[in-house]
Design a protein around this motif. Structure first.
Motif, PDB file in Angstrom:
ATOM      1  N   ALA A 197      13.142 -46.591  -3.944  1.00  0.00           N
ATOM      2  CA  ALA A 197      14.476 -45.990  -3.754  1.00  0.00           C
ATOM      3  C   ALA A 197      15.324 -46.336  -4.976  1.00  0.00           C
ATOM      4  N   ALA A 198      16.049 -47.433  -4.970  1.00  0.00           N
ATOM      5  CA  ALA A 198      16.884 -47.769  -6.131  1.00  0.00           C
ATOM      6  C   ALA A 198      17.206 -49.254  -6.086  1.00  0.00           C
ATOM      7  N   ILE A 199      17.548 -49.798  -7.230  1.00  0.00           N
ATOM      8  CA  ILE A 199      17.883 -51.226  -7.313  1.00  0.00           C
ATOM      9  C   ILE A 199      19.251 -51.392  -7.974  1.00  0.00           C
ATOM     10  N   GLY A 200      19.824 -52.572  -7.790  1.00  0.00           N
ATOM     11  CA  GLY A 200      21.045 -52.924  -8.508  1.00  0.00           C
ATOM     12  C   GLY A 200      22.273 -52.974  -7.620  1.00  0.00           C
ATOM     13  N   GLY A 201      23.293 -53.686  -8.103  1.00  0.00           N
ATOM     14  CA  GLY A 201      24.544 -53.767  -7.344  1.00  0.00           C
ATOM     15  C   GLY A 201      25.465 -54.799  -7.952  1.00  0.00           C
ATOM     16  N   TYR A 202      26.740 -54.722  -7.543  1.00  0.00           N
ATOM     17  CA  TYR A 202      27.778 -55.587  -8.122  1.00  0.00           C
ATOM     18  C   TYR A 202      27.409 -57.064  -8.021  1.00  0.00           C
ATOM     19  N   PRO A 246      18.450 -57.263 -11.272  1.00  0.00           N
ATOM     20  CA  PRO A 246      17.607 -56.316 -10.526  1.00  0.00           C
ATOM     21  C   PRO A 246      16.901 -55.311 -11.443  1.00  0.00           C
ATOM     22  N   GLU A 247      17.620 -54.856 -12.498  1.00  0.00           N
ATOM     23  CA  GLU A 247      17.057 -53.856 -13.402  1.00  0.00           C
ATOM     24  C   GLU A 247      15.791 -54.368 -14.077  1.00  0.00           C
ATOM     25  N   ALA A 248      15.723 -55.699 -14.300  1.00  0.00           N
ATOM     26  CA  ALA A 248      14.523 -56.271 -14.923  1.00  0.00           C
ATOM     27  C   ALA A 248      13.312 -56.071 -14.007  1.00  0.00           C
ATOM     28  N   GLY A 249      13.553 -56.059 -12.702  1.00  0.00           N
ATOM     29  CA  GLY A 249      12.456 -55.814 -11.754  1.00  0.00           C
ATOM     30  C   GLY A 249      11.891 -54.415 -11.911  1.00  0.00           C
ATOM     31  N   LEU A 250      12.781 -53.465 -12.088  1.00  0.00           N
ATOM     32  CA  LEU A 250      12.340 -52.079 -12.250  1.00  0.00           C
ATOM     33  C   LEU A 250      11.579 -51.906 -13.568  1.00  0.00           C
ATOM     34  N   LEU A 251      12.111 -52.501 -14.644  1.00  0.00           N
ATOM     35  CA  LEU A 251      11.440 -52.391 -15.936  1.00  0.00           C
ATOM     36  C   LEU A 251      10.086 -53.092 -15.886  1.00  0.00           C
ATOM     37  N   PHE A 273       7.287 -43.101  -7.585  1.00  0.00           N
ATOM     38  CA  PHE A 273       8.082 -41.903  -7.335  1.00  0.00           C
ATOM     39  C   PHE A 273       9.442 -42.365  -6.849  1.00  0.00           C
ATOM     40  N   GLU A 274      10.489 -41.927  -7.538  1.00  0.00           N
ATOM     41  CA  GLU A 274      11.828 -42.463  -7.241  1.00  0.00           C
ATOM     42  C   GLU A 274      12.890 -41.445  -7.629  1.00  0.00           C
ATOM     43  N   PRO A 275      14.048 -41.491  -6.947  1.00  0.00           N
ATOM     44  CA  PRO A 275      15.157 -40.636  -7.358  1.00  0.00           C
ATOM     45  C   PRO A 275      15.634 -41.022  -8.747  1.00  0.00           C
ATOM     46  N   VAL A 276      16.288 -40.081  -9.431  1.00  0.00           N
ATOM     47  CA  VAL A 276      16.859 -40.387 -10.751  1.00  0.00           C
ATOM     48  C   VAL A 276      18.115 -41.267 -10.599  1.00  0.00           C
ATOM     49  N   HIS A 277      18.795 -41.128  -9.469  1.00  0.00           N
ATOM     50  CA  HIS A 277      20.051 -41.870  -9.293  1.00  0.00           C
ATOM     51  C   HIS A 277      19.795 -43.347  -9.020  1.00  0.00           C
ATOM     52  N   GLY A 278      20.887 -44.091  -8.999  1.00  0.00           N
ATOM     53  CA  GLY A 278      20.802 -45.514  -8.744  1.00  0.00           C
ATOM     54  C   GLY A 278      21.135 -45.868  -7.310  1.00  0.00           C
ATOM     55  N   SER A 279      21.550 -47.121  -7.107  1.00  0.00           N
ATOM     56  CA  SER A 279      21.721 -47.642  -5.751  1.00  0.00           C
ATOM     57  C   SER A 279      23.091 -47.302  -5.168  1.00  0.00           C
ATOM     58  N   ALA A 280      23.916 -46.588  -5.925  1.00  0.00           N
ATOM     59  CA  ALA A 280      25.233 -46.104  -5.461  1.00  0.00           C
ATOM     60  C   ALA A 280      25.966 -47.142  -4.617  1.00  0.00           C
ATOM     61  N   PRO A 281      26.252 -48.332  -5.181  1.00  0.00           N
ATOM     62  CA  PRO A 281      26.874 -49.389  -4.379  1.00  0.00           C
ATOM     63  C   PRO A 281      28.214 -48.971  -3.789  1.00  0.00           C
ATOM     64  N   ASP A 282      28.873 -47.987  -4.428  1.00  0.00           N
ATOM     65  CA  ASP A 282      30.195 -47.552  -3.914  1.00  0.00           C
ATOM     66  C   ASP A 282      30.109 -46.886  -2.545  1.00  0.00           C
ATOM     67  N   ILE A 283      28.949 -46.367  -2.164  1.00  0.00           N
ATOM     68  CA  ILE A 283      28.848 -45.718  -0.851  1.00  0.00           C
ATOM     69  C   ILE A 283      27.769 -46.363   0.035  1.00  0.00           C
ATOM     70  N   ALA A 284      27.250 -47.509  -0.408  1.00  0.00           N
ATOM     71  CA  ALA A 284      26.161 -48.153   0.353  1.00  0.00           C
ATOM     72  C   ALA A 284      26.632 -48.569   1.738  1.00  0.00           C
ATOM     73  N   ALA A 315      25.118 -41.361   1.839  1.00  0.00           N
ATOM     74  CA  ALA A 315      24.215 -41.031   0.728  1.00  0.00           C
ATOM     75  C   ALA A 315      23.462 -39.733   0.987  1.00  0.00           C
ATOM     76  N   ASN A 316      23.202 -39.030  -0.074  1.00  0.00           N
ATOM     77  CA  ASN A 316      22.351 -37.846  -0.007  1.00  0.00           C
ATOM     78  C   ASN A 316      20.888 -38.318  -0.076  1.00  0.00           C
ATOM     79  N   PRO A 317      20.100 -38.096   0.969  1.00  0.00           N
ATOM     80  CA  PRO A 317      18.720 -38.576   0.944  1.00  0.00           C
ATOM     81  C   PRO A 317      17.746 -37.596   0.284  1.00  0.00           C
TER      82      PRO A 317
HETATM   83  N1  LIG Z   1      16.222 -46.238 -10.709  1.00  0.00           N
HETATM   84  C1  LIG Z   1      17.135 -47.059 -10.264  1.00  0.00           C
HETATM   85  O1  LIG Z   1      16.885 -47.853  -9.386  1.00  0.00           O
HETATM   86  C2  LIG Z   1      18.493 -46.995 -10.849  1.00  0.00           C
HETATM   87  C3  LIG Z   1      18.924 -45.872 -11.576  1.00  0.00           C
HETATM   88  C4  LIG Z   1      20.249 -45.862 -12.076  1.00  0.00           C
HETATM   89  C5  LIG Z   1      21.089 -46.934 -11.846  1.00  0.00           C
HETATM   90  N2  LIG Z   1      20.620 -48.005 -11.156  1.00  0.00           N
HETATM   91  C6  LIG Z   1      21.489 -49.132 -10.801  1.00  0.00           C
HETATM   92  O2  LIG Z   1      22.337 -48.693  -9.728  1.00  0.00           O
HETATM   93  C7  LIG Z   1      23.561 -49.400  -9.798  1.00  0.00           C
HETATM   94  C8  LIG Z   1      24.710 -48.401  -9.791  1.00  0.00           C
HETATM   95  O3  LIG Z   1      24.664 -47.652 -10.991  1.00  0.00           O
HETATM   96  P1  LIG Z   1      25.604 -46.415 -11.296  1.00  0.00           P
HETATM   97  O4  LIG Z   1      26.785 -46.483 -10.411  1.00  0.00           O
HETATM   98  O5  LIG Z   1      25.758 -46.353 -12.761  1.00  0.00           O
HETATM   99  O6  LIG Z   1      24.710 -45.135 -10.927  1.00  0.00           O
HETATM  100  P2  LIG Z   1      24.369 -44.491  -9.495  1.00  0.00           P
HETATM  101  O7  LIG Z   1      23.404 -43.384  -9.743  1.00  0.00           O
HETATM  102  O8  LIG Z   1      23.973 -45.523  -8.527  1.00  0.00           O
HETATM  103  O9  LIG Z   1      25.766 -43.862  -9.006  1.00  0.00           O
HETATM  104  C9  LIG Z   1      26.539 -42.966  -9.829  1.00  0.00           C
HETATM  105  C10 LIG Z   1      27.450 -42.132  -8.912  1.00  0.00           C
HETATM  106  O10 LIG Z   1      26.653 -41.178  -8.206  1.00  0.00           O
HETATM  107  C11 LIG Z   1      26.773 -41.335  -6.803  1.00  0.00           C
HETATM  108  N3  LIG Z   1      25.447 -41.182  -6.210  1.00  0.00           N
HETATM  109  C12 LIG Z   1      24.275 -41.658  -6.686  1.00  0.00           C
HETATM  110  N4  LIG Z   1      23.276 -41.377  -5.843  1.00  0.00           N
HETATM  111  C13 LIG Z   1      23.820 -40.701  -4.812  1.00  0.00           C
HETATM  112  C14 LIG Z   1      23.277 -40.144  -3.607  1.00  0.00           C
HETATM  113  N5  LIG Z   1      21.975 -40.209  -3.310  1.00  0.00           N
HETATM  114  N6  LIG Z   1      24.128 -39.536  -2.768  1.00  0.00           N
HETATM  115  C15 LIG Z   1      25.442 -39.433  -3.042  1.00  0.00           C
HETATM  116  N7  LIG Z   1      26.002 -39.936  -4.163  1.00  0.00           N
HETATM  117  C16 LIG Z   1      25.192 -40.576  -5.028  1.00  0.00           C
HETATM  118  C17 LIG Z   1      27.302 -42.760  -6.594  1.00  0.00           C
HETATM  119  O11 LIG Z   1      28.011 -42.858  -5.375  1.00  0.00           O
HETATM  120  C18 LIG Z   1      28.152 -42.958  -7.844  1.00  0.00           C
HETATM  121  O12 LIG Z   1      29.427 -42.442  -7.636  1.00  0.00           O
HETATM  122  C19 LIG Z   1      23.503 -50.254 -11.061  1.00  0.00           C
HETATM  123  O13 LIG Z   1      23.157 -51.560 -10.674  1.00  0.00           O
HETATM  124  C20 LIG Z   1      22.396 -49.603 -11.885  1.00  0.00           C
HETATM  125  O14 LIG Z   1      21.756 -50.488 -12.759  1.00  0.00           O
HETATM  126  C21 LIG Z   1      19.359 -48.045 -10.618  1.00  0.00           C
END
Ligand SMILES: NC(=O)c1ccc[n+]([C@@H]2O[C@H](COP(=O)([O-])OP(=O)(O)OC[C@H]3O[C@@H](n4cnc5c(N)ncnc54)[C@H](O)[C@@H]3O)[C@@H](O)[C@H]2O)c1
Ligand SMILES: CC(C)[C@H](C(=O)O)[C@@H](O)C(=O)O
Ligand SMILES: [Mg+2]
Length: 362
Positions: free
Chosen positions: A74-79, A90-95, A279-290, A295-297
């Motif tokens: 899924a995704a890693i990382g957070g404040y 956390p990012e070091a784990g992914l790398l 296989f993983e989403p391009v986005h991150g862990s979106a801590p702002d909406i965790a 979240a969009n799955p």
């Molecule tokens: N592959 C990964 O695991 C990965 C990829 C990118 C960032 N990260 C990590 O995630 C953390 C947050 O990073 P960021 O904020 O720069 O990027 P992010 O992709 O987590 O979020 C960016 C913005 O997009 C929104 N968003 C992301 N995914 C969403 C979803 N599925 N549904 C709805 N909204 C979504 C978030 O709410 C945020 O506003 C950091 O710790 C970063 O290192 C991890």
């Protein structure tokens, strides 16, 4: 005959567990439909692993991945972990996972779905029909080059160093993946570099150009990365397949993702020469909406479809998932990131339920 697959699940941090739960439910349904038996093994990575074991990639997690047919992340990382030094974040784990499994090729498709054109921040005529594949090199470049670190100079000032390195063989192997991908798509490949400034990019451009002699059917072009970023926003339909290094690919794939309406829609596949892919989403862990069920799955669910297609050679099961995604969008279901007037706003869980219903009707 039942096909058995061992899948390591890495839910990670932030919205990771919420979106992973939806993908697993979807996989269970298609498993029943196609006689596929998934043996799921969940393992910690990222911040969750730091909290549980002190390390972002415990060796048991890497072992479980190595012993799997495929890995769904899924995704890693957070404040909470942002102030840790870079090698224990956390990012070091992914790398470490990418390097440990030799996943040098990262495929990041960005295709606009007709149902979501109005969710894009760009005009309809600019994005309608966009279908781009970003092929990002994933185990080299400035992410892994040495020397790296923060050192003290003689005067006691701190100096941060990273090194962008590519060898010819690293360029060639990602180049081949990209030429082959372009051949299965629109036959056009754009290589992105910074050869006007960086020697490493000059080598990149030379090697990709030489390689193109073996792919006379593919139309090769080159762009500098700053121009590529501009062109992606100005006229994205000019692109078919893009090949680029690790850092440029990280940045351009987020830009390409946003063309399609939301980063919450885009899946990716990370593949090596052999062994399981991740296989993983391009986005991150979106801590702002965790934890808010916002979240969009769909990127996670589409990553599970990519796993079936590229990792397990089950294209029909992948097709079913992709069609179910189209169907829920067609019926107007939307999470907050892709909402537009007149559509139904759903949370993460409810979007999962809608997908399951759509799949079960098939
Ligand atoms: N592959 C990964 O695991 C990965 C990829 C990118 C960032 N990260 C990590 O995630 C953390 C947050 O990073 P960021 O904020 O720069 O990027 P992010 O992709 O987590 O979020 C960016 C913005 O997009 C929104 N968003 C992301 N995914 C969403 C979803 N599925 N549904 C709805 N909204 C979504 C978030 O709410 C945020 O506003 C950091 O710790 C970063 O290192 C991890
Ligand atoms: C979290 C981070 C290490 C990662 C990267 O930079 O590769 C992410 O941004 C991605 O795109 O997968
Ligand atoms: Mg990124």
């Amino acid at each position: 005959m039942t096909q058995n697959y061992r899948i390591t699940l890495l839910p990670g941090d932030g919205i990771g567990p919420e979106i992973m739960a939806v993908a697993v439910d979807v996989l269970k349904v298609v498993g029943k439909q196609f006689d596929l038996k998934f043996e799921f093994q969940e393992a910690p990575i990222g911040g969750a692993a730091i909290d549980a074991t002190g390390e972002p990639l415990p060796s048991a997690t890497l072992d479980s991945c190595r012993n799997s047919d495929a890995v769904l992340l899924a995704a890693i990382g957070g404040y909470k972990w942002d102030s840790l030094p870079s090698n224990s974040r956390p990012e070091a784990g992914l790398l470490g996972l990418r390097a440990g499994l030799g996943l040098f090729a990262n495929l990041r498709p960005a295709k606009i779905l007709p149902q979501l054109i109005d969710a894009s921040t760009l005009k309809r005529e600019v994005v309608e029909g966009v279908d781009i594949m970003v092929v990002r090199e994933l185990t080299g470049g400035i992410y892994f080059g040495k020397p790296k670190g923060i050192f003290a100079t003689e005067s006691g000032e701190k100096r941060g160093v990273n090194t962008m390195v590519y060898t010819e063989s690293e360029i060639e192997r990602i180049g081949r993946v990209a030429f082959e991908a372009a051949r299965k798509r629109g036959g056009k490949l754009c290589s992105v570099d910074k050869a006007n400034v960086l020697e490493v990019s000059q080598l990149w451009r030379d090697r990709i150009t030489q390689l193109s002699a073996e792919y006379p059917d593919i139309e090769l072009s080159h762009l500098y990365v700053d121009n590529a970023a501009m062109q992606l926003v100005r006229a994205p339909k000019q692109f078919d397949t893009i090949v680029t290094g690790n850092l440029f690919g990280d940045i351009l794939s987020d830009a390409a993702a946003m063309l399609t309406g939301s980063i919450g829609m885009l899946p990716s596949a990370s593949l090596g020469a052999s062994g399981p892919g991740v296989f993983e989403p391009v986005h991150g862990s979106a801590p702002d909406i965790a934890g808010l069920d916002k979240a969009n799955p769909l990127a996670q669910v589409l990553s599970a479809a990519m796993m079936l297609r590229y990792g397990l050679d089950q294209p029909k099961a992948a097709d079913n998932i992709e069609q179910a995604v189209l169907q829920v969008l067609e019926q107007g279901d939307r999470t907050g990131d892709i909402i537009s007037p007149g559509k139904n706003l759903l949370g993460c869980r409810a979007m999962g339920d809608a997908l399951i219903l759509a799949l079960e009707k098939k």
